[in-house]
Design a protein around this motif. Structure first.
Motif, PDB file in Angstrom:
ATOM      1  N   VAL A 186      65.841  -4.730  30.021  1.00 45.89           N
ATOM      2  CA  VAL A 186      67.142  -4.914  30.668  1.00 45.89           C
ATOM      3  C   VAL A 186      67.986  -5.828  29.790  1.00 45.89           C
ATOM      4  O   VAL A 186      67.502  -6.863  29.322  1.00 45.89           O
ATOM      5  CB  VAL A 186      66.974  -5.567  32.064  1.00 45.89           C
ATOM      6  CG1 VAL A 186      68.338  -5.858  32.696  1.00 45.89           C
ATOM      7  CG2 VAL A 186      66.120  -4.700  32.967  1.00 45.89           C
TER       8      VAL A 186
ATOM      9  N   LEU B 284      75.398  -3.612  32.701  1.00 47.84           N
ATOM     10  CA  LEU B 284      73.941  -3.506  32.759  1.00 47.84           C
ATOM     11  C   LEU B 284      73.455  -2.389  31.854  1.00 47.84           C
ATOM     12  O   LEU B 284      73.912  -1.242  31.963  1.00 47.84           O
ATOM     13  CB  LEU B 284      73.491  -3.228  34.194  1.00 47.84           C
ATOM     14  CG  LEU B 284      71.994  -2.973  34.407  1.00 47.84           C
ATOM     15  CD1 LEU B 284      71.184  -4.227  34.109  1.00 47.84           C
ATOM     16  CD2 LEU B 284      71.731  -2.481  35.830  1.00 47.84           C
TER      17      LEU B 284
ATOM     18  N   LEU C  65      69.774  -6.286  40.759  1.00 46.90           N
ATOM     19  CA  LEU C  65      69.101  -5.123  40.174  1.00 46.90           C
ATOM     20  C   LEU C  65      68.714  -4.085  41.226  1.00 46.90           C
ATOM     21  O   LEU C  65      67.604  -3.576  41.256  1.00 46.90           O
ATOM     22  CB  LEU C  65      67.871  -5.575  39.384  1.00 46.90           C
ATOM     23  CG  LEU C  65      68.166  -6.436  38.153  1.00 46.90           C
ATOM     24  CD1 LEU C  65      66.875  -6.829  37.445  1.00 46.90           C
ATOM     25  CD2 LEU C  65      69.100  -5.705  37.194  1.00 46.90           C
TER      26      LEU C  65
ATOM     27  N   ASP D 208      65.278 -11.357  40.275  1.00 48.24           N
ATOM     28  CA  ASP D 208      65.219  -9.930  40.584  1.00 48.24           C
ATOM     29  C   ASP D 208      64.209  -9.222  39.683  1.00 48.24           C
ATOM     30  O   ASP D 208      63.374  -8.434  40.152  1.00 48.24           O
ATOM     31  CB  ASP D 208      66.584  -9.288  40.387  1.00 48.24           C
ATOM     32  CG  ASP D 208      67.529  -9.504  41.563  1.00 48.24           C
ATOM     33  OD1 ASP D 208      67.178 -10.275  42.482  1.00 48.24           O
ATOM     34  OD2 ASP D 208      68.610  -8.892  41.560  1.00 48.24           O
ATOM     35  N   ALA D 209      64.299  -9.474  38.381  1.00 51.55           N
ATOM     36  CA  ALA D 209      63.416  -8.806  37.423  1.00 51.55           C
ATOM     37  C   ALA D 209      61.955  -9.161  37.674  1.00 51.55           C
ATOM     38  O   ALA D 209      61.066  -8.304  37.570  1.00 51.55           O
ATOM     39  CB  ALA D 209      63.817  -9.187  35.998  1.00 51.55           C
TER      40      ALA D 209
ATOM     41  N   ILE E 279      76.861  -5.065  36.577  1.00 48.40           N
ATOM     42  CA  ILE E 279      75.764  -5.504  37.434  1.00 48.40           C
ATOM     43  C   ILE E 279      76.227  -6.125  38.743  1.00 48.40           C
ATOM     44  O   ILE E 279      75.527  -6.084  39.749  1.00 48.40           O
ATOM     45  CB  ILE E 279      74.863  -6.493  36.661  1.00 48.40           C
ATOM     46  CG1 ILE E 279      73.514  -6.681  37.363  1.00 48.40           C
ATOM     47  CG2 ILE E 279      75.561  -7.817  36.445  1.00 48.40           C
ATOM     48  CD1 ILE E 279      72.528  -7.486  36.549  1.00 48.40           C
TER      49      ILE E 279
ATOM     50  N   TRP F 261      69.422   2.002  37.885  1.00 46.24           N
ATOM     51  CA  TRP F 261      68.614   1.957  36.660  1.00 46.24           C
ATOM     52  C   TRP F 261      67.418   2.891  36.716  1.00 46.24           C
ATOM     53  O   TRP F 261      66.753   3.124  35.707  1.00 46.24           O
ATOM     54  CB  TRP F 261      68.162   0.530  36.365  1.00 46.24           C
ATOM     55  CG  TRP F 261      67.503  -0.205  37.490  1.00 46.24           C
ATOM     56  CD1 TRP F 261      68.093  -1.045  38.385  1.00 46.24           C
ATOM     57  CD2 TRP F 261      66.106  -0.175  37.839  1.00 46.24           C
ATOM     58  NE1 TRP F 261      67.160  -1.537  39.274  1.00 46.24           N
ATOM     59  CE2 TRP F 261      65.931  -1.034  38.959  1.00 46.24           C
ATOM     60  CE3 TRP F 261      64.985   0.468  37.297  1.00 46.24           C
ATOM     61  CZ2 TRP F 261      64.691  -1.240  39.553  1.00 46.24           C
ATOM     62  CZ3 TRP F 261      63.745   0.271  37.894  1.00 46.24           C
ATOM     63  CH2 TRP F 261      63.607  -0.578  39.005  1.00 46.24           C
TER      64      TRP F 261
ATOM     65  N   VAL G  83      69.827  -0.564  30.628  1.00 49.79           N
ATOM     66  CA  VAL G  83      68.394  -0.442  30.905  1.00 49.79           C
ATOM     67  C   VAL G  83      67.841   0.748  30.144  1.00 49.79           C
ATOM     68  O   VAL G  83      68.471   1.812  30.075  1.00 49.79           O
ATOM     69  CB  VAL G  83      68.120  -0.246  32.422  1.00 49.79           C
ATOM     70  CG1 VAL G  83      66.644   0.066  32.668  1.00 49.79           C
ATOM     71  CG2 VAL G  83      68.540  -1.472  33.204  1.00 49.79           C
TER      72      VAL G  83
ATOM     73  N   VAL H 164      69.187 -13.105  38.046  1.00 54.27           N
ATOM     74  CA  VAL H 164      68.711 -11.853  37.459  1.00 54.27           C
ATOM     75  C   VAL H 164      67.221 -11.953  37.124  1.00 54.27           C
ATOM     76  O   VAL H 164      66.462 -10.994  37.312  1.00 54.27           O
ATOM     77  CB  VAL H 164      69.532 -11.475  36.211  1.00 54.27           C
ATOM     78  CG1 VAL H 164      69.007 -10.171  35.594  1.00 54.27           C
ATOM     79  CG2 VAL H 164      71.012 -11.322  36.561  1.00 54.27           C
TER      80      VAL H 164
END
Length: 231
Positions: free
Chosen positions: A143, A15, A86, A128-129, A116, A102, A17, A125
């Motif tokens: 990300v 991951l 995340l 989540d984002a 991750i 993050w 960020v 993902v």
């Protein structure tokens, strides 16, 4: 989404960020609401384990993990997000690199040293984002995922741009430069987890403040929503 939009993330992608710094109060809420009670209590530091449980109001079962009822109450009290990948683990972690995530307690949005989670999908993902972006519209961050535990020679293969309350996914062509270079966990970095307090990511006063601030924000949000429903 077509097969050409779904790159192979492999079992343990790294991951990455990087984003605009947030305030300390915003960091408090982000870290609390992206934490998971079961994960933060999976620590070998028994005194810290007990202090965390007490501050969060968690009732511990026979094996030291929170009961489902008290966990659900905590999730409701603080408005914890239902995230799969995340999350932040900045309160306590028995991972070899110690607490991580993050967003850190200073408000810095940045990471490049951990994976991750196992077998993530683009859809998971993205979910989540999207939830994170909608919860905190002020976030401005990028990300990326690098396959093969960050050792993928072609670089990152997937990217999510989080800004203005939305998360936008795009597959990345081979050779794309990472937003931050992945780095290895050095011996000095790993050593901290074997020291006393090495699994602790925050002080008791700061954690107490973060929990109080987050609970207060949740209550204000509920009051605001209730007032909008009044005739």
């Amino acid at each position: 989404m077509t097969v050409f939009d779904t790159p192979d993330l492999t079992k343990w992608p790294r991951l990455l960020v990087d984003g605009a710094r947030v305030t300390a109060d915003q960091a408090d809420e982000i870290i609390i609401r992206t934490s998971e009670p079961f994960a933060m209590l999976a620590t070998n530091d028994r005194p810290w384990h007990e202090q965390i449980a007490r501050l969060w109001g968690l009732e511990l079962g026979p094996h030291g993990f929170p009961t489902f009822e008290s966990r659900d109450e905590a999730r409701e009290r603080y408005g914890l997000l239902d995230l799969r990948y995340l999350r932040n683990n900045q309160i306590a972690s028995s991972w070899i690199g110690g607490p991580h995530g993050w967003c850190d307690w200073t408000g810095r949005l940045h990471t490049a040293h951990y994976n991750i989670g196992k077998w993530p999908t683009i859809e998971a993902v993205t979910a989540d984002a999207t939830l994170i972006a909608a919860t905190w519209p002020f976030l401005d961050m990028t990300v990326q995922l690098v396959p093969d535990e960050g050792e993928h020679i072609a670089g990152p293969v997937a990217e999510w741009r989080i800004r203005d309350g939305a998360a936008t996914y795009r597959p990345l062509p081979p050779g794309t430069d990472p937003i931050v270079p992945p780095f290895a966990i050095t011996a000095a970095y790993v050593g901290r987890v074997f020291e006393f307090g090495g699994e602790r990511g925050v002080t008791i006063p700061r954690l107490r403040r973060a929990l109080a601030h987050t609970e207060h924000r949740k209550a204000r949000t509920l009051d605001s929503e209730a007032s909008k429903e009044l005739p």
